[in-house]
Design a protein around this motif. Sequence first.
Motif, PDB file in Angstrom:
ATOM      1  N   GLU A 123       0.832  -1.208   0.000  1.00  0.00           N
ATOM      2  CA  GLU A 123       0.000   0.000   0.000  1.00  0.00           C
ATOM      3  C   GLU A 123       0.864   1.254   0.000  1.00  0.00           C
ATOM      4  N   LYS A 124       1.911   1.264   0.819  1.00  0.00           N
ATOM      5  CA  LYS A 124       2.815   2.421   0.863  1.00  0.00           C
ATOM      6  C   LYS A 124       3.558   2.562  -0.461  1.00  0.00           C
ATOM      7  N   ALA A 127       1.250   4.196  -2.902  1.00  0.00           N
ATOM      8  CA  ALA A 127       1.153   5.636  -2.621  1.00  0.00           C
ATOM      9  C   ALA A 127       2.373   6.377  -3.170  1.00  0.00           C
ATOM     10  N   THR A 136       2.844  15.306  -1.965  1.00  0.00           N
ATOM     11  CA  THR A 136       2.261  13.983  -1.739  1.00  0.00           C
ATOM     12  C   THR A 136       3.325  12.890  -1.846  1.00  0.00           C
ATOM     13  N   ALA A 140       4.271  10.228   1.105  1.00  0.00           N
ATOM     14  CA  ALA A 140       4.314   8.783   0.850  1.00  0.00           C
ATOM     15  C   ALA A 140       5.683   8.211   1.237  1.00  0.00           C
TER      16      ALA A 140
END
Length: 163
Positions: A123-124, A127, A136, A140
């Motif tokens: 998930e990271k 991102a 952003t 992340a």
Amino acid sequence: MSCDAVAFSAMLWLASTGSAAPVNQAPAVVQPGHAPPSVAGEPLFIDIVKRAGALKTRVEGYREALPKDPAAPAVALPGFTAFKAEIEALSALDMKGHVTLKERGAVDDLKCILRGISQDLPEKLTAMADAKTVKTQDQALRDMVYLLNDNVEVITAPPQPAA
């Protein structure tokens, strides 16, 4: 308490504590009020700590190299394809650690935390890849640094007594 709640609680706890030197012992089923043995000296867990530490250093380098204008478009991260493969391999090792501890009948939280980290790493990574601005992208990257740091500290921190 679910493994997800345990993983989150452990992440918060680890963020507020330091790590200790590893102890070379095999995990075992632990009686309430007693701390489980550390796994930090076992080859699988040594490998996880080594990889997570190296990846954390790389992510910190990515952050340092970002442009200073937070509104600027996100930049290409050098070696990202190889980095992605290394994160995926670390995620698989964390899951292997979870399964190993579960098969041993470990009752401490480490097995749940490793599963949570294994699930959070992709998930990271997504991102990081999906960031549109430097702001952003930096967030992340910061989140990935924290997760990789947790991956090291959850293994090297002294085990806590079972409730």
